[in-house]
Write a protein that holds these residues in place. Structure first.
Motif, PDB file in Angstrom:
ATOM      1  N   ASP A 174       0.830  -1.213   0.000  1.00  0.00           N
ATOM      2  CA  ASP A 174       0.000   0.000   0.000  1.00  0.00           C
ATOM      3  C   ASP A 174       0.862   1.260   0.000  1.00  0.00           C
ATOM      4  O   ASP A 174       0.536   2.252  -0.671  1.00  0.00           O
ATOM      5  N   SER A 175       1.959   1.236   0.727  1.00  0.00           N
ATOM      6  CA  SER A 175       2.844   2.405   0.763  1.00  0.00           C
ATOM      7  C   SER A 175       3.520   2.626  -0.586  1.00  0.00           C
ATOM      8  O   SER A 175       3.650   3.767  -1.053  1.00  0.00           O
ATOM      9  N   ILE A 176       3.940   1.543  -1.236  1.00  0.00           N
ATOM     10  CA  ILE A 176       4.567   1.674  -2.556  1.00  0.00           C
ATOM     11  C   ILE A 176       3.552   2.186  -3.576  1.00  0.00           C
ATOM     12  O   ILE A 176       3.866   3.049  -4.413  1.00  0.00           O
TER      13      ILE A 176
ATOM     14  N   PHE B 161       8.923   3.650 -11.616  1.00  0.00           N
ATOM     15  CA  PHE B 161       9.817   3.270 -10.527  1.00  0.00           C
ATOM     16  C   PHE B 161       9.590   4.197  -9.337  1.00  0.00           C
ATOM     17  O   PHE B 161       9.042   5.297  -9.466  1.00  0.00           O
ATOM     18  N   VAL B 162      10.015   3.734  -8.181  1.00  0.00           N
ATOM     19  CA  VAL B 162      10.055   4.549  -6.966  1.00  0.00           C
ATOM     20  C   VAL B 162      11.336   4.217  -6.225  1.00  0.00           C
ATOM     21  O   VAL B 162      11.946   3.165  -6.447  1.00  0.00           O
TER      22      VAL B 162
ATOM     23  N   ILE C 112       8.952   6.468  -1.152  1.00  0.00           N
ATOM     24  CA  ILE C 112       8.026   5.745  -0.271  1.00  0.00           C
ATOM     25  C   ILE C 112       7.867   6.483   1.053  1.00  0.00           C
ATOM     26  O   ILE C 112       6.756   6.643   1.569  1.00  0.00           O
ATOM     27  N   THR C 113       8.976   6.959   1.601  1.00  0.00           N
ATOM     28  CA  THR C 113       8.910   7.696   2.867  1.00  0.00           C
ATOM     29  C   THR C 113       8.202   9.034   2.690  1.00  0.00           C
ATOM     30  O   THR C 113       7.473   9.491   3.572  1.00  0.00           O
ATOM     31  N   ARG C 114       8.413   9.661   1.521  1.00  0.00           N
ATOM     32  CA  ARG C 114       7.857  10.995   1.274  1.00  0.00           C
ATOM     33  C   ARG C 114       6.332  10.966   1.144  1.00  0.00           C
ATOM     34  O   ARG C 114       5.647  11.866   1.623  1.00  0.00           O
TER      35      ARG C 114
ATOM     36  N   VAL D  93      11.291   3.304   5.443  1.00  0.00           N
ATOM     37  CA  VAL D  93      11.958   2.128   4.888  1.00  0.00           C
ATOM     38  C   VAL D  93      13.024   1.684   5.895  1.00  0.00           C
ATOM     39  O   VAL D  93      14.181   2.112   5.852  1.00  0.00           O
ATOM     40  N   ASP D  94      12.595   0.820   6.815  1.00  0.00           N
ATOM     41  CA  ASP D  94      13.500   0.337   7.850  1.00  0.00           C
ATOM     42  C   ASP D  94      13.909  -1.106   7.548  1.00  0.00           C
ATOM     43  O   ASP D  94      13.717  -1.612   6.430  1.00  0.00           O
TER      44      ASP D  94
END
Length: 291
Positions: A202-204, A246-247, A252-254, A260-261
């Motif tokens: 979902d985040s991607i 692409f990402v 993803i964090t933004r 992204v841990d």
């Protein structure tokens, strides 16, 4: 010796008292007038009460008659409505539905005839209409499949406007099912479940949607912050290849609440194994490419 009668004696005393009062009134005329005045006031008060009682009785009688008249009027109206309904039931034509059906069919037939006549008339007008003349700006023409003549310049503008309205589908990642997670090797998934993997998916997807929403906007409409991202993504696009979505971890964090841990990095191999994601390392950057 006769018996003593107390009641008779009391009556005699009362009579003597009344007689004495009368004698005093006759002797003192002011006291007599006061008694007579009080008697008149009492008599007037009694007469006033009688008048009020008569007025109330008359008001009650009028109200009763008015209500009776209103109820009678409503009853007469209801009887009239009942008579009309009975008259309609008795005189309602038995073939009313059939007549309406016939009229509707007749109307539809007339409508179809007029519609066909109009179409034939339009086709006739099209067949005899002259070919329009264009200015020098539209010097070359192309004939389309339906017989319409259009200049190449106009066709180019039309195709350009159509292409600008096209919506490009972003290849979003599909959610992972429990059956797919069962096929992932134990050493790769550990204690991770499909819920953990779908959170990353979902985040991607959120990063992909927000990123390419900015990239599709006109450059002159972007704010400074988005313009800097726009220029950076265009440079990265040349490394990854044109037309490839692409990402990055920063994207993803933004655009999501997830960082992204280590856990996220452990889920990336699962997404590669399930054919959800590809990974490309170019120029010191890691790019995540959806299938």
């Amino acid at each position: 010796m006769s018996n003593f009668d107390l009641e008779k004696m009391d009556e005699t005393i009362n009579n003597l008292s009344i007689g004495l009062d009368v004698m005093l009134c006759c002797k003192d005329t002011a006291g007599g007038r006061e008694i007579l005045e009080s008697f008149r006031k009492l008599d007037n008060l009694i007469m006033s009460f009688d008048d009020q009682i008569n007025i109330l009785c008359e008001a009650l009688t009028k109200e009763k008659n008015a209500r009776k008249s209103s109820f009678q009027k409503q009853l007469d109206e209801l009887k009239m409505i009942e008579e009309r309904c009975n008259h309609m039931i008795v005189n309602f034509p038995s073939n009313f539905c059939d007549t309406n059906k016939f009229e509707m069919q007749k109307f539809n037939q007339n409508y179809e005839i007029k519609k066909n006549e109009g179409n034939n008339l339009n086709m006739t007008n099209l067949s005899v209409s002259p070919v329009p003349t264009w200015n020098n700006t539209y010097s070359s023409y192309n004939t389309m499949s339906n017989g319409t003549i259009m200049s190449t310049t106009m066709m180019g503008q039309s195709l350009k406007s159509q292409s600008s309205r096209q919506v490009f589908d972003i290849p979003l990642l599909k959610s992972v099912t429990n059956d797919e997670m069962d096929k992932v090797p134990k050493y790769m998934k550990g204690r991770l479940s499909s819920i953990n993997v779908n959170v990353v998916i979902d985040s991607i997807n959120a990063a992909l949607e927000n990123k390419y929403d900015i990239l599709r906007k006109p450059k002159n409409t972007l704010k400074k912050k988005d313009l800097n991202l726009y220029n950076m993504w265009k440079i990265q696009q040349t490394n990854v290849g044109q037309g490839q979505y692409f990402v990055t971890a920063d994207d993803i964090t933004r655009f999501s609440e997830m960082k992204v841990d280590k856990t996220t990095l452990n889920i990336i191999p699962i997404l590669r194994h399930l054919k959800r994601l590809k990974e490309s390392r170019l120029g010191g950057f890691v790019y995540y490419l959806p299938y």
